[in-house]
Design a protein around this motif. Sequence first.
Motif, PDB file in Angstrom:
ATOM      1  N   ILE A 503       0.853  -1.194   0.000  1.00  0.00           N
ATOM      2  CA  ILE A 503       0.000   0.000   0.000  1.00  0.00           C
ATOM      3  C   ILE A 503       0.887   1.241   0.000  1.00  0.00           C
ATOM      4  O   ILE A 503       0.636   2.204  -0.729  1.00  0.00           O
ATOM      5  CB  ILE A 503      -0.950  -0.023   1.213  1.00  0.00           C
ATOM      6  CG1 ILE A 503      -1.998  -1.119   1.017  1.00  0.00           C
ATOM      7  CG2 ILE A 503      -1.643   1.327   1.395  1.00  0.00           C
ATOM      8  CD1 ILE A 503      -2.759  -1.478   2.272  1.00  0.00           C
ATOM      9  N   LEU A 507      -0.009   0.756  -4.233  1.00  0.00           N
ATOM     10  CA  LEU A 507      -0.840  -0.258  -4.879  1.00  0.00           C
ATOM     11  C   LEU A 507      -2.176  -0.385  -4.158  1.00  0.00           C
ATOM     12  O   LEU A 507      -2.267  -0.164  -2.958  1.00  0.00           O
ATOM     13  CB  LEU A 507      -0.124  -1.617  -4.877  1.00  0.00           C
ATOM     14  CG  LEU A 507       0.804  -1.871  -6.066  1.00  0.00           C
ATOM     15  CD1 LEU A 507       1.903  -0.841  -6.140  1.00  0.00           C
ATOM     16  CD2 LEU A 507       1.415  -3.260  -5.988  1.00  0.00           C
TER      17      LEU A 507
ATOM     18  N   MET B 110       3.284  10.996  -4.995  1.00  0.00           N
ATOM     19  CA  MET B 110       3.572   9.568  -4.997  1.00  0.00           C
ATOM     20  C   MET B 110       2.208   8.879  -5.089  1.00  0.00           C
ATOM     21  O   MET B 110       1.253   9.317  -4.458  1.00  0.00           O
ATOM     22  CB  MET B 110       4.227   9.134  -3.688  1.00  0.00           C
ATOM     23  CG  MET B 110       5.501   9.868  -3.368  1.00  0.00           C
ATOM     24  SD  MET B 110       6.776   9.529  -4.579  1.00  0.00           S
ATOM     25  CE  MET B 110       7.241   7.874  -4.124  1.00  0.00           C
ATOM     26  N   PRO B 111       2.096   7.804  -5.885  1.00  0.00           N
ATOM     27  CA  PRO B 111       0.799   7.128  -5.928  1.00  0.00           C
ATOM     28  C   PRO B 111       0.415   6.628  -4.528  1.00  0.00           C
ATOM     29  O   PRO B 111       1.265   6.154  -3.785  1.00  0.00           O
ATOM     30  CB  PRO B 111       1.013   5.962  -6.894  1.00  0.00           C
ATOM     31  CG  PRO B 111       2.460   5.913  -7.190  1.00  0.00           C
ATOM     32  CD  PRO B 111       3.101   7.186  -6.728  1.00  0.00           C
ATOM     33  N   VAL B 112      -0.848   6.781  -4.196  1.00  0.00           N
ATOM     34  CA  VAL B 112      -1.325   6.376  -2.873  1.00  0.00           C
ATOM     35  C   VAL B 112      -2.025   5.026  -2.993  1.00  0.00           C
ATOM     36  O   VAL B 112      -2.901   4.854  -3.838  1.00  0.00           O
ATOM     37  CB  VAL B 112      -2.312   7.418  -2.315  1.00  0.00           C
ATOM     38  CG1 VAL B 112      -2.853   6.959  -0.967  1.00  0.00           C
ATOM     39  CG2 VAL B 112      -1.628   8.766  -2.178  1.00  0.00           C
ATOM     40  N   GLY B 113      -1.639   4.090  -2.175  1.00  0.00           N
ATOM     41  CA  GLY B 113      -2.295   2.781  -2.180  1.00  0.00           C
ATOM     42  C   GLY B 113      -3.443   2.763  -1.189  1.00  0.00           C
ATOM     43  O   GLY B 113      -3.549   3.621  -0.314  1.00  0.00           O
ATOM     44  N   HIS B 114      -4.315   1.767  -1.360  1.00  0.00           N
ATOM     45  CA  HIS B 114      -5.494   1.692  -0.493  1.00  0.00           C
ATOM     46  C   HIS B 114      -5.661   0.278   0.025  1.00  0.00           C
ATOM     47  O   HIS B 114      -5.581  -0.678  -0.739  1.00  0.00           O
ATOM     48  CB  HIS B 114      -6.743   2.099  -1.270  1.00  0.00           C
ATOM     49  CG  HIS B 114      -6.648   3.498  -1.808  1.00  0.00           C
ATOM     50  ND1 HIS B 114      -7.097   4.587  -1.117  1.00  0.00           N
ATOM     51  CD2 HIS B 114      -6.108   3.965  -2.957  1.00  0.00           C
ATOM     52  CE1 HIS B 114      -6.863   5.685  -1.824  1.00  0.00           C
ATOM     53  NE2 HIS B 114      -6.258   5.329  -2.943  1.00  0.00           N
TER      54      HIS B 114
END
Lengths: 846, 348
Positions: A503, A507, B110-114
């Motif tokens: 995460i 992702l 930054m891409p945020v993960g869930h």
Amino acid sequence: MKVPLSWLKEYVDITMSPEELAHMLTMAGLEVEALEYIGASWGDAIITAQIVHLEKVAGSDHLSYTRVNTGEEELGIICGAPNIKQGDKVPLALVGAKVGDLTIGEKKTMGYFSQGMLCSPRELGIGNDHSGIYILDPETALGLKLVDVLGEVVLEFAIKANRGDLSSIIGIAREVAALTKQELRIPQVNLHEQGKPAAEMIQVTVEDTDLCPRYSARIISGITIGPSPEWMGRRLLAAGMRPINNVVDITNYVMLEFGQPLHGFDYELVRQQHIIVRRAHPGEEMTTLDDVKRKLTLDMLLITDPEGPTAIAGVMGGAISEVNDGTTTVLLEAANFQAANVRRTSVALGLRTDASSRFEKRLDPELTVAGANRAMQLMEDLIGGTVHPGIVDCYPSPSQPRAIAFSTDDVEWLTGVKVTQHEVVDALSWLDFIVVPDELSNGMQVIVPTFRTDIQESADLVEEVLRMIGYNSIPSTIPVGPLPEPQVDSWFEREYAVRNILIGAGLNEVVTYAMTSRARMVNLLAYADFQSARALLQGAKSVPSHGTSTAGATNNGASTAVVAFDTRTLPAVTLVNPLSSDHDAMRLTLMSGLLETVQENSKRSKAGLRFFEIGRRYLPPVAEGNLPDERRSVGIALSGPAEISWAAELARPADFFDLKGVVETMLAALHISRYRFTPTQHPTFHPGRCALLELLRLASDGEETFSPVGVLGEVHPVVQQRYDLTQRTYLCELDLEQLYEAVPGSLTYQPISRHQELTRDLALVVDERVPAQDVHDAIVQSGGELLRQAALFDVYTGEPIPSGKKNLTYSLSYQSQERTLTDAEVNTLQEGIIRTLHDQFGAVLR
Amino acid sequence: MIGQLNTLLEQLDALQARAIEQLEPIETSAQLEEWDHTYLGRKRGELTNISSVMGKLSKDERPVVGQKINAVKAELTERLAAKKEALRQREMLQALEQERIDVTLPGRAMPVGHMHPISRAIWDVTQVFVKMGFHVIDGPEVETDYYNFQALNIPEDHPARDMQDTFWVVPGQILLRTQTSPMQIRAMQQMRPPVRVVAPGKVYRNEAVDASHEAMFHQVEGLLIDEYCTMGDLKGCLERVARELFGESRRVRFRGSYFPFTEPSAEMDIDCPICSGQGCRTCKYTGWIEMLGCGMVHPRVLREVGYDPAKYRGFAFGLGPERVAILRHTVEEIRLFSGNDLRFLKQF
Ligand SMILES: [Zn+2]
């Protein structure tokens, strides 16, 4: 089970509202799932009326013109129903009334003025019958609101599987009586028995008493089959049963009332006047009441006569001896059948009936006689005829009431509720338990009524007491016992550690169905052949390291003569009764679910397709009868850009190194440092863009070996196309359990050197095919202890580098823990590295 | 000669005045350099030119003129420096102005993960129990009939099997577990009291999938076995769960129920977190929401694993994380959890 409130009130006085009653019973464990208000939609404009005049409408083959009396006025109504006659009392919808979706208005038909409508049961929503008008009881007063005459509140109960006694209205009335401390009224029997004793008319032989502990039979003769009274039909309908004829309706009525299933045979059709209860013979068949011919198996219990089966015990009667319009003598069966056997038979035949669902919950054998007598009473009262003296009763070993030693301490032991002896005696007595207190021991003997087949030991009695004094008497406390030994590093924590790392890497976690199909998994294979299919099954283990079989996939691809792979031969854990053929196998890999997730989401957006799943792969057991090997795994999928963005870095589509970067980030976060990626072949992936992740493992003999934990790569264009993917897509699957074997148990601090670090750049030209990993490994090997770090910072092909070659530039850092290194020393090391690279790869300095 | 001296001094004053006057409007470094060259240049600068007449002056006059020249030079030099600094400042401002960006453009995030909402719910539920000393364990999803049914007091041909439509791998023997309760048996077999475990995981039911039914979903099983443990402890623990997950003021209620492996059995409701018990669509206007099933471990189950029910007792419960997530996030369809739609996942 549906219970009309007015029926329930025959056995117990109820003063509370239906809603309060439902709440009280629900809290005591008799869950009321729904309250149905029959007649709630009728309003004030549907009333009772009487037909005072009836004439045919000239020129119509079916219409009649009626004059009806509402008690206040006379109205003209046109009606098409054939069943009405002068004097009938009927439901009348006045002008303005709403009947279903229809609003009644005045209208003129064939010269007659119609001021309302007479209603059928179906129009009123109280039955399916639409063949005629609902005929009210002749005693009904005129001008009443119909809801006050036919309105009903029906309580719908979810009867728990252990309470066979509650599949009856008297059973529920007993609970109401106990909870409200009211008297329970059970209908009394007062028969006028006449004629030949039943025992002289019928012989009953129970061959298999294990499956039929009791069989009771009574006979009534001289009856005429016809419809049952209106009130009985209405009650049956409200309870969810269709009225059929007076005999069948009475057996159903008593079943609902007492909970004892009954079956009426046409006595004349029982051959040789002999009932034999036995298991089915080999190859035996019979046609049941629903006109289905059924094959019987040896463990099914039958009611037969000397010439063949007449009923399937406890499930359904047979067509051969069915009560019919010409029946004049009825043989009434009230039996007790073994619960498990009835259930097994009804499941096997796919035949669930009101009778079987009661028998499978274990009924009281004492109920047969009460049920038979009550039915005889109703037949005598409502149909007439002659009840023959006596009951033919086969009951070889009467059930003995169970006695349980019990005390107030038992209640406190399990619930924490302190109760007095008096409270316990009171609670249980209201439920018809007989309680014999033992003054000396503070305990008591509790005699369980035979209908409570669910009560086996003291814990069961605790629940009864609790139900009566109320579950809200349970205190709220916190466990005070000693804590178990601490638990460290559970799989649960490990999975969440990986979850949080991924995460953090941006992702999105998905949870896909673990049930898939072989075909859906085979979709992952660019070329489906048996060898490729093995890759699905074995995950990383089957992948040949170092690309030994490049030819396999490419040659097959070029050729049209691929041997078709029979998907069904893919070994998998399969379900015999799946949701659908798309869900008949447990997944062998997380990758197909992930790719399907990418596929679905890419229909909506081409960006942000970054997914992972942590879950299990289900590998078929090695030996039959064993459980599958459930491998904890992590799967990753990337496709397209991270975002739709004006910033080029973010808008750049994902490539192999993005995926590898995620994996390396995960390894670094888990402090796994000794691993390598090697080029490999895998049927799901692009042959030139697929790597095997291998971790260094220390064998027991001290030998260090690399062993694979998973694959990652670019999805093969053929596979990509199959999932309608227009962007290059990247997949990875790793075995979490193998991965965790390489996670260090503890971390040891490495002292930070106080001596100067010397750096040298190293630019070399090697063959393009030489893996960078190999060059790196050689540098590290040759540099030895003093080489702290070798970082690749440039990869270049093109002018002026000759074609087929590439330039790799490293920054090498040298440092000692003990002393400051000299230039000369470092130069020697650097030269050694250059020599090694030249020898191993033909590398030349640039 | 006095006249010449005076003329010279006047010339210097005039020179200074003229230089200052010309310095004022200068805008660029090039112009400033030109000015510097004109007045202060060593070769042909005007001040240098005037200095060159010094030789014609008398001994007494020279210091007077020399002083004057130095004063003018100092004045002009100082003004030149000031002007230079002003120009430099201005040019820097101009350069910075040219570097102006649109700060309202989106950042380079930054891409945020869930985390999946079910994973979140499972974590939150288990942590309530971890704080009370429970272990988190897991076990097989493909189970035997023995662990899923028989050991839990659900013999073959028991009507309670209807409560759970089963997916069979080998009919009558191997199945997809319909509940996490088999972990009760596995835990009791593997440990000795005191046992405090929670076992989250997937379960499967052969049911038609609709807005409120899934064929695959999750449960968190809980089990406590000790020499001292009552239903009050069960209520207390579950009250904590309700409060930690749904707010400090939550109330719980127990009502009678039936599970073959608990006795007494109960259903736990919480007062509706959506309407605080006032009645709303979610709670079907009852003010209460069904949360989970629970009870005291049935003596037959204890005996099955060799625990003496006269010595040991305990509680068990089975909670649905989907239910927790549905209530916490007011999700209307259970199917959304397995749909894996990014538009859904990114909300958590
Ligand atoms: Zn609510």
